[in-house]
Design a protein around this motif. Structure first.
Motif, mmCIF file in Angstrom:
data_model
loop_
_atom_site.group_PDB
_atom_site.id
_atom_site.type_symbol
_atom_site.label_atom_id
_atom_site.label_comp_id
_atom_site.label_asym_id
_atom_site.label_seq_id
_atom_site.Cartn_x
_atom_site.Cartn_y
_atom_site.Cartn_z
ATOM 1 N N VAL A 1 -36.991 -15.483 13.340
ATOM 2 C CA VAL A 1 -38.075 -16.325 12.840
ATOM 3 C C VAL A 1 -38.122 -17.609 13.667
ATOM 4 O O VAL A 1 -37.088 -18.232 13.923
ATOM 5 N N HIS A 2 -39.324 -17.981 14.085
ATOM 6 C CA HIS A 2 -39.515 -19.214 14.864
ATOM 7 C C HIS A 2 -39.177 -20.441 14.023
ATOM 8 O O HIS A 2 -39.635 -20.578 12.895
ATOM 9 N N ARG A 3 -38.355 -21.322 14.601
ATOM 10 C CA ARG A 3 -38.038 -22.613 13.980
ATOM 11 C C ARG A 3 -38.723 -23.696 14.805
ATOM 12 O O ARG A 3 -38.322 -23.931 15.956
ATOM 13 N N PRO A 4 -39.780 -24.335 14.291
ATOM 14 C CA PRO A 4 -40.450 -25.390 15.070
ATOM 15 C C PRO A 4 -39.433 -26.450 15.512
ATOM 16 O O PRO A 4 -38.624 -26.918 14.712
ATOM 17 N N GLY A 5 -39.446 -26.770 16.802
ATOM 18 C CA GLY A 5 -38.502 -27.745 17.342
ATOM 19 C C GLY A 5 -37.152 -27.152 17.687
ATOM 20 O O GLY A 5 -36.298 -27.838 18.251
ATOM 21 N N GLY A 6 -36.931 -25.878 17.370
ATOM 22 C CA GLY A 6 -35.648 -25.233 17.654
ATOM 23 C C GLY A 6 -35.495 -24.955 19.149
ATOM 24 O O GLY A 6 -36.463 -24.960 19.905
ATOM 25 N N ARG A 7 -34.256 -24.724 19.559
ATOM 26 C CA ARG A 7 -33.970 -24.397 20.964
ATOM 27 C C ARG A 7 -33.037 -23.194 21.003
ATOM 28 O O ARG A 7 -32.233 -23.007 20.102
ATOM 29 N N ARG A 8 -33.150 -22.400 22.064
ATOM 30 C CA ARG A 8 -32.327 -21.208 22.215
ATOM 31 C C ARG A 8 -31.736 -21.137 23.613
ATOM 32 O O ARG A 8 -32.326 -21.633 24.564
ATOM 33 N N VAL A 9 -30.572 -20.511 23.716
ATOM 34 C CA VAL A 9 -29.963 -20.230 25.013
ATOM 35 C C VAL A 9 -30.389 -18.818 25.402
ATOM 36 O O VAL A 9 -30.165 -17.869 24.647
ATOM 37 N N LEU A 10 -31.034 -18.688 26.560
ATOM 38 C CA LEU A 10 -31.422 -17.382 27.087
ATOM 39 C C LEU A 10 -30.578 -17.094 28.315
ATOM 40 O O LEU A 10 -30.283 -18.001 29.089
ATOM 41 N N ALA A 11 -30.206 -15.829 28.500
ATOM 42 C CA ALA A 11 -29.427 -15.460 29.689
ATOM 43 C C ALA A 11 -29.706 -14.013 30.071
ATOM 44 O O ALA A 11 -29.978 -13.176 29.215
#
Length: 195
Positions: free
Chosen positions: A92-102
Motif C-alpha cells: 500500500v502506498h504511504r504518502p511521503g514514504g521512501r523505499r530502498v530498491l535494488a
C-alpha cells in the motif's frame, strides 16, 4: 467510503480484495495448482503499488479491485505485464514514504514512494534493473542497510550513503565476481539486525 480490506494475490497472478482482515490465510481458496503469493492489509481508499522484476511500478485503486467471491481476476488483464516478468513486491502506498530498491546486479537507491505512482496500464519505469532484474523493494524504516550476496558475504552501511532518486540504476551496493545480490534488510542501528 473508507473500509478495511485485504488484497489477495495468488502465485499465478489472480487478484481480489476481501472485506475486512483475513486472520487465517490457510482458509483462502485458490484454483487448483495455485497458492497465496501476497496478502496485503489495506483500506478501500488506498492505492496499491505493484513492483515488477523489470523495474516498473504499477498502481491500482483498492476500491476498483474485484471482490473476494470466486478467485478474482487475472492481474495481467489490468496492467501490461509480460508473462516472463515476475512480481517483486505488492504494498500500500504511504504518502511521503521512501523505499530502498535494488537489482540482482547489486545496484540500488532510495525511491520516494510518490514517484512510483502511475495509473497507466504500462506502469512507470523506475529501476533500471539490468539483465538479471529487480530483486529488492524495502520500506525505509531504519538508518542502516545490510546486503548479502550469492557469495555469502554481508555488507552493512548507513542508508544515508544511498542517493535518493526518482528513477535510475542507483549506486553499486556490493561488487560480485559471480552471482549477484541475494537479499537485503533495512534496520535501526540501535535495535540491531534481526530476521
Amino acid at each position: 467510503v473508507r473500509e478495511p480490506i485485504t488484497v489477495i494475490l495468488s502465485e499465478r497472478g489472480w487478484i481480489r480484495a476481501a472485506r475486512g482482515r483475513v486472520e487465517d490465510p490457510s482458509e483462502l481458496k485458490f484454483k487448483e495448482g495455485d497458492k497465496l503469493e501476497f496478502l496485503v492489509p489495506a483500506e478501500t481508499t488506498d492505492k496499491l503499488l505493484i513492483f515488477a522484476s523489470d523495474g516498473r511500478f504499477f498502481t491500482l485503486a483498492c476500491d476498483k479491485l474485484p471482490g473476494a467471491r470466486g478467485h478474482g481476476e487475472p492481474l495481467r488483464l489490468m496492467i501490461d505485464l509480460d508473462d516472463k516478468v515476475g512480481l517483486v513486491d505488492v504494498f500500500v502506498h504511504r504518502p511521503g514514504g521512501r523505499r530502498v530498491l535494488a537489482s540482482k546486479e547489486g545496484y540500488g537507491f532510495i525511491l520516494p514512494e510518490d514517484e512510483a505512482i502511475a495509473f497507466r496500464r504500462a506502469g512507470k519505469q523506475v529501476l533500471n534493473a539490468g539483465a538479471k532484474g529487480a530483486l529488492i523493494s524495502l520500506p525505509l524504516i531504519g538508518d542502516h542497510l545490510a546486503v548479502i550476496g550469492d557469495n555469502g558475504k554481508i555488507l552493512v552501511f548507513p542508508t544515508a550513503e544511498l542517493p535518493e532518486m526518482p528513477r535510475g540504476k542507483g549506486v553499486k551496493l556490493q561488487t560480485y565476481r559471480e552471482g549477484g545480490l541475494r537479499d537485503a534488510l533495512v534496520f535501526d542501528e540501535t535495535a540491531g539486525m534481526s530476521t
